[in-house]
Every structure is written in structure tokens, then in C-alpha cells.
Design a protein around this motif. Structure first.
Motif, PDB file in Angstrom:
ATOM      1  N   LYS A 327      47.582  45.525  47.722  1.00  8.92           N
ATOM      2  CA  LYS A 327      46.533  44.893  48.531  1.00  8.92           C
ATOM      3  C   LYS A 327      46.760  43.387  48.623  1.00  8.92           C
ATOM      4  O   LYS A 327      46.573  42.781  49.692  1.00  8.92           O
ATOM      5  N   VAL A 328      47.154  42.786  47.504  1.00  8.25           N
ATOM      6  CA  VAL A 328      47.476  41.353  47.510  1.00  8.25           C
ATOM      7  C   VAL A 328      48.641  41.090  48.465  1.00  8.25           C
ATOM      8  O   VAL A 328      48.620  40.139  49.252  1.00  8.25           O
ATOM      9  N   ALA A 329      49.673  41.944  48.384  1.00  7.40           N
ATOM     10  CA  ALA A 329      50.860  41.784  49.235  1.00  7.40           C
ATOM     11  C   ALA A 329      50.487  41.855  50.716  1.00  7.40           C
ATOM     12  O   ALA A 329      50.952  41.040  51.529  1.00  7.40           O
ATOM     13  N   GLN A 330      49.656  42.833  51.066  1.00  9.21           N
ATOM     14  CA  GLN A 330      49.251  42.975  52.470  1.00  9.21           C
ATOM     15  C   GLN A 330      48.500  41.738  52.961  1.00  9.21           C
ATOM     16  O   GLN A 330      48.729  41.262  54.072  1.00  9.21           O
ATOM     17  N   TRP A 331      47.617  41.229  52.110  1.00  4.43           N
ATOM     18  CA  TRP A 331      46.850  40.037  52.507  1.00  4.43           C
ATOM     19  C   TRP A 331      47.778  38.841  52.669  1.00  4.43           C
ATOM     20  O   TRP A 331      47.699  38.111  53.664  1.00  4.43           O
ATOM     21  N   GLU A 332      48.674  38.618  51.708  1.00  8.68           N
ATOM     22  CA  GLU A 332      49.563  37.456  51.760  1.00  8.68           C
ATOM     23  C   GLU A 332      50.487  37.535  52.973  1.00  8.68           C
ATOM     24  O   GLU A 332      50.771  36.515  53.610  1.00  8.68           O
ATOM     25  N   LEU A 333      50.960  38.731  53.307  1.00 12.15           N
ATOM     26  CA  LEU A 333      51.816  38.893  54.483  1.00 12.15           C
ATOM     27  C   LEU A 333      51.041  38.607  55.763  1.00 12.15           C
ATOM     28  O   LEU A 333      51.527  37.899  56.650  1.00 12.15           O
ATOM     29  N   LYS A 418      29.907  27.218  41.770  1.00  9.94           N
ATOM     30  CA  LYS A 418      30.880  27.966  40.972  1.00  9.94           C
ATOM     31  C   LYS A 418      30.644  29.473  41.061  1.00  9.94           C
ATOM     32  O   LYS A 418      31.573  30.265  40.887  1.00  9.94           O
ATOM     33  N   ALA A 419      29.411  29.864  41.342  1.00 11.74           N
ATOM     34  CA  ALA A 419      29.072  31.290  41.410  1.00 11.74           C
ATOM     35  C   ALA A 419      29.423  31.915  42.760  1.00 11.74           C
ATOM     36  O   ALA A 419      29.381  33.135  42.907  1.00 11.74           O
ATOM     37  N   LEU A 420      29.774  31.081  43.759  1.00  6.43           N
ATOM     38  CA  LEU A 420      30.130  31.624  45.075  1.00  6.43           C
ATOM     39  C   LEU A 420      31.407  32.449  44.980  1.00  6.43           C
ATOM     40  O   LEU A 420      32.354  32.082  44.284  1.00  6.43           O
ATOM     41  N   ALA A 421      31.437  33.556  45.684  1.00  7.88           N
ATOM     42  CA  ALA A 421      32.640  34.403  45.699  1.00  7.88           C
ATOM     43  C   ALA A 421      33.743  33.724  46.496  1.00  7.88           C
ATOM     44  O   ALA A 421      33.482  33.049  47.498  1.00  7.88           O
ATOM     45  N   ASP A 422      34.974  33.895  46.042  1.00  7.71           N
ATOM     46  CA  ASP A 422      36.128  33.360  46.760  1.00  7.71           C
ATOM     47  C   ASP A 422      36.340  34.196  48.016  1.00  7.71           C
ATOM     48  O   ASP A 422      36.535  35.413  47.922  1.00  7.71           O
ATOM     49  N   PRO A 423      36.327  33.579  49.203  1.00  9.40           N
ATOM     50  CA  PRO A 423      36.470  34.369  50.440  1.00  9.40           C
ATOM     51  C   PRO A 423      37.788  35.138  50.522  1.00  9.40           C
ATOM     52  O   PRO A 423      37.830  36.231  51.093  1.00  9.40           O
ATOM     53  N   GLU A 424      38.859  34.578  49.976  1.00  6.19           N
ATOM     54  CA  GLU A 424      40.150  35.288  50.017  1.00  6.19           C
ATOM     55  C   GLU A 424      40.172  36.472  49.053  1.00  6.19           C
ATOM     56  O   GLU A 424      40.753  37.514  49.355  1.00  6.19           O
ATOM     57  N   GLU A 425      39.556  36.306  47.875  1.00  6.78           N
ATOM     58  CA  GLU A 425      39.534  37.408  46.918  1.00  6.78           C
ATOM     59  C   GLU A 425      38.804  38.621  47.485  1.00  6.78           C
ATOM     60  O   GLU A 425      39.155  39.756  47.194  1.00  6.78           O
ATOM     61  N   GLU A 426      37.798  38.356  48.315  1.00  5.25           N
ATOM     62  CA  GLU A 426      37.069  39.472  48.929  1.00  5.25           C
ATOM     63  C   GLU A 426      37.955  40.282  49.882  1.00  5.25           C
ATOM     64  O   GLU A 426      37.658  41.435  50.170  1.00  5.25           O
ATOM     65  N   MET A 427      39.056  39.662  50.348  1.00  3.06           N
ATOM     66  CA  MET A 427      39.938  40.350  51.295  1.00  3.06           C
ATOM     67  C   MET A 427      40.938  41.272  50.605  1.00  3.06           C
ATOM     68  O   MET A 427      41.611  42.050  51.273  1.00  3.06           O
TER      69      MET A 427
END
Length: 429
Positions: A327-333, A418-427
Motif C-alpha cells: 500500500k505504501v508502494a502504491q501511494w509513493e508511485l 499534534k492530534a491531527l491525522a497525517d493526510p498522507e498516512e490516511e492514503m
């Protein structure tokens, strides 16, 4: 001198079958034997005069064909791409179908075609712009951090309290631990005194327990300085606590603006990628997944941890870990191709004077001459990184002029930030 057959095996996976004529094979074969003649001395023959049959028997037929393939393969691919252009990424997969002396040679190249990207209209993209308020307690917390950073460790005779640095011996080996942190020994030493001996029961990694005899050899307590004139001058020649607090507020407000700007960039990227259309070929996903796993493994090794141990500690198996890396690979690509497409489509460039300005900044920071820094960057192939960073910054500025920015009126504090979710991590969940 060659024939080319092009076939799309699956979307963005191109196969080129290339047949090289006997004439070209013979031409390169002559070069192979000429090279072998220069390198190999054959008893009974003058240098460079040994017959092919003798040379072939000395090095072996397979070696000759291997040399021949090394010369033909790059040429065949280059010529084939002139006839059937393919914008590909990565290294082509090469299969030697047929190769013999003075016979046509056949090679099969499998290439991953660069995915085509359809970008969204930036005017349809909306991102949030937050406001961060700096509270008095944020300033007090930073002030306390400054005091603690200038604290000094001093010996104490009283029993160990949380935060004390405790030294102890196990046999002849000396160790130290910060009391009260985490579990195990850090908790066991609480309340002990210098010179005291104690037997503690600790849990091993495999779940078993072991008894350890230890002797407390020293207790250090961190003395935090008071905020007096000496402290104010050490910090930066401040005339009063109020002046120091004003400077802290200024620094925190600058930090808040940087955080807001960085968050906007991440949200812009997420929205741009999320609304773009592209197809990733499976071989590319598999390759990038392997790259992500290897990079993760190396990060663990820097912390003296193996991937196997990490999986054990996190109670997970390799299959689920590999799926998460996929999933990380797909997002980074997806992110990489979308960014490249936007930069190219909008003709965003890094000018030489902009690159030099960045080099000058690095030189000033490092206390070196700009040319010396440039030479170092060129030797390490890092100039491209500076160029890409400039393009990225220009891309964000270009996008910010075209997207919708919705300002959040209600400010949040640093703890809420600091409690906000990282928008990229949600992807990649």
C-alpha cells in the motif's frame, strides 16, 4: 540490420522482440575475437594471431557467446526503441532467445511503460488552512524546556526518585538507567540508596524471567537552574523574563506558520493525487514493494533490530507486513508520477541562478566556498536533489494560486495540532 515486434502484454507492460541479422552478429563477433586476441596469449601463435577455434577452446563457447550478447544487447535495445519508441521506467528485463556465432540473434525485452497521468482541474481542489493559537502554557512549557536543557547532574544521597540517573553494577559490569522511565530496572531502582544491594526479577524477550543481583553505585539528580539574571544572559542576553517570553512567543508563532504551510502542502498533494487518473502495472508495484521492504529493513538495522524481530515484537506476520508495504508502494508511485506530470505539463523549471542561490545558502551554513560545496554535491550526484526541491516549491506556489483554500476560522492549539491525522498516512491505510 534488425527486425522489431512490439506487443503490449498487459497495460503498460511492453514486450519488444528483436531479431538481429547475421551480418550484424558477424560484425560484433569479429570485434569479440579481436578483443580476445588482444587479451589472451596462446603458445605457438604471435599476439593477436590465434585462430578463432583455438581462442574458443581456451575461453569456452559459452564465454564467447556471453561476450557477444554483452555487445549486441545494448545496441539492439537502442535501435529497437528508435523504431518503436517506448517511454519506459526502470531497467528492462532481457531474455536471450537465440544466439549463435554467425547466425541471427533474437532478444526479448520487457519494459514497464511510464504510466500516463490525467490530472484534475486544480480549481476543483479544495484544502483547509488552519490557524494555530499560541497559549501562555505553550510559552511556559518551552521556557521549562530551556531550563531543563541547561540543567546539571549532581550527586545526591537521598533515595532514588523518578528522573534520577542511577548507576549500578551487575557483577563487574557497570550500567546506568533513568529512574521511573518505562518498566523493568527503571522502576526497580526507585526508592533505592547508594551502596544498596538488591535482587530484582526481570522478564526476558522470550517471556521467561531471570533474577539479577545489582548494587547501586551512584545517584545523580538534575538541578534545573532558576530564571535569574545569569540564566537570562546565558540564553541570549535578555534583560527580563518578559523579554525572553516575547522571544519564545515569536519563535512559536513562526513555527506555527511553518506547520500550517507544510500541512497545506501535504493536503494539496493528497487531493491532487487522489483526483488524478493513472494505472500502475503490477510488475512496477511489486518492484517498488520490494524496495520499500528493503528500505524498512535497513532502518531497522540502524537501530540494531532485524525485520524478523520487529515482526515478533509487533505480533504480525510477513504476509500482512508485505501487504502494508504494498500500500505504501502504491501511494509513493502514484505520488511520484502525478508530481512529475504536473511539473512537466506546466513547464516548471529550476533556473541555474536559483540552483546557485541554494548552493550559496548551503555554503554559508557550512562555512565553505560555494564552488567547494558545488563540487561536493556534483561528486555525490546531489545537484539533482536541489533542482527537484526548487521545482517542488514552485509547483506548490503554482497550485496555491489555482486551488480553493478554505480558512478554518476557529484556531486550534499546539496539542490539538499534534492530534491531527497525517493526510498522507490516511492514503495508505
Amino acid at each position: 540490420m534488425l527486425e522489431v515486434k512490439k506487443q503490449e502484454k498487459e497495460k503498460h507492460l511492453i514486450e519488444l522482440e528483436v531479431k538481429v541479422t547475421t551480418e550484424k552478429v558477424s560484425e560484433e563477433l569479429n570485434a569479440v575475437y579481436a578483443e580476445l586476441n588482444r587479451k589472451i596469449s596462446v603458445p605457438g601463435f604471435r599476439k593477436g594471431r590465434a585462430p578463432r577455434s583455438i581462442l574458443r577452446s581456451r575461453v569456452g563457447k559459452e564465454a564467447v557467446l556471453d561476450y557477444l550478447a554483452q555487445k549486441l544487447v545494448p545496441w539492439a535495445l537502442q535501435e529497437a526503441l528508435k523504431r518503436e519508441p517506448v517511454e519506459f521506467i526502470g531497467e528492462p528485463e532481457v531474455e536471450i532467445v537465440e544466439i549463435e556465432e554467425d547466425q541471427p540473434a533474437v532478444f526479448r525485452f520487457t519494459l514497464i511503460e511510464r504510466p500516463q497521468v490525467t490530472l484534475p482541474d486544480p480549481e476543483n481542489i479544495e484544502v483547509k488552512k488552519y490557524k494555530i493559537e499560541i497559549r501562555e502554557q505553550d510559552i511556559e512549557r518551552e521556557l521549562q524546556r530551556l531550563r531543563e536543557s541547561r540543567g546539571k547532574w549532581v550527586e545526591k544521597d537521598e533515595p532514588v526518585q523518578a528522573g534520577d540517573l542511577v548507576t549500578f553494577k551487575v557483577g563487574e559490569q557497570s550500567y546506568s538507567v533513568l529512574a521511573g522511565e518505562n518498566e523493568g530496572l527503571a522502576q526497580e531502582v526507585l526508592g533505592t540508596k547508594k551502596g544498596e544491594q538488591k535482587t530484582v526479577t526481570l522478564e526476558k524477550e522470550d517471556g521467561d524471567t531471570v533474577e539479577v543481583d545489582l548494587e547501586i553505585t551512584g545517584i545523580l539528580q538534575k538541578k534545573i537552574p532558576e530564571i535569574d539574571n545569569t540564566f537570562l544572559k546565558e540564553i541570549g542576553e535578555f534583560e527580563s523574563v518578559e523579554a525572553l517570553k516575547a522571544k519564545i512567543r515569536e519563535s512559536l508563532e513562526k513555527l506555527a506558520q511553518d506547520l500550517i504551510e507544510e500541512r497545506m502542502k501535504r493536503e494539496i498533494i493528497v487531493e491532487l493525487v487522489k483526483n488524478s487518473e493513472l494505472f500502475l502495472p503490477e510488475p512496477l508495484i511489486q518492484f517498488e514493494t520490494r524496495q520499500q521492504i528493503e528500505a524498512f529493513r535497513k532502518r531497522l538495522e540502524r537501530d540494531n533490530l532485524t525485520l524478523e524481530k520487529y515482526l515478533e515484537l509487533t505480533n504480525s506476520d510477513f504476509a500482512s507486513f508485505e501487504e502494508s508495504m504494498r500500500k505504501v508502494a502504491q501511494w509513493e508511485l502514484r505520488k511520484m508520477f502525478v508530481i512529475q506530470q504536473y511539473i512537466e505539463q506546466n513547464e516548471i523549471k529550476a533556473e541555474e541562478e536559483e540552483i546557485q542561490e541554494k548552493i550559496n545558502d548551503l555554503a554559508r551554513t557550512a562555512g565553505k566556498e560555494p564552488q567547494e560545496v558545488r563540487n561536493i554535491l556534483e561528486r555525490n550526484d546531489r545537484i539533482k536533489n536541489i533542482e527537484n526541491n526548487i521545482k517542488f516549491e514552485k509547483m506548490f506556489e503554482h497550485l496555491k494560486q489555482r486551488i480553493k483554500i478554505r480558512e478554518i476560522e476557529e484556531p486550534i492549539n499546539l496539542d490539538q495540532w499534534k492530534a491531527l491525522a497525517d493526510p498522507e498516512e490516511e492514503m495508505v491505510v
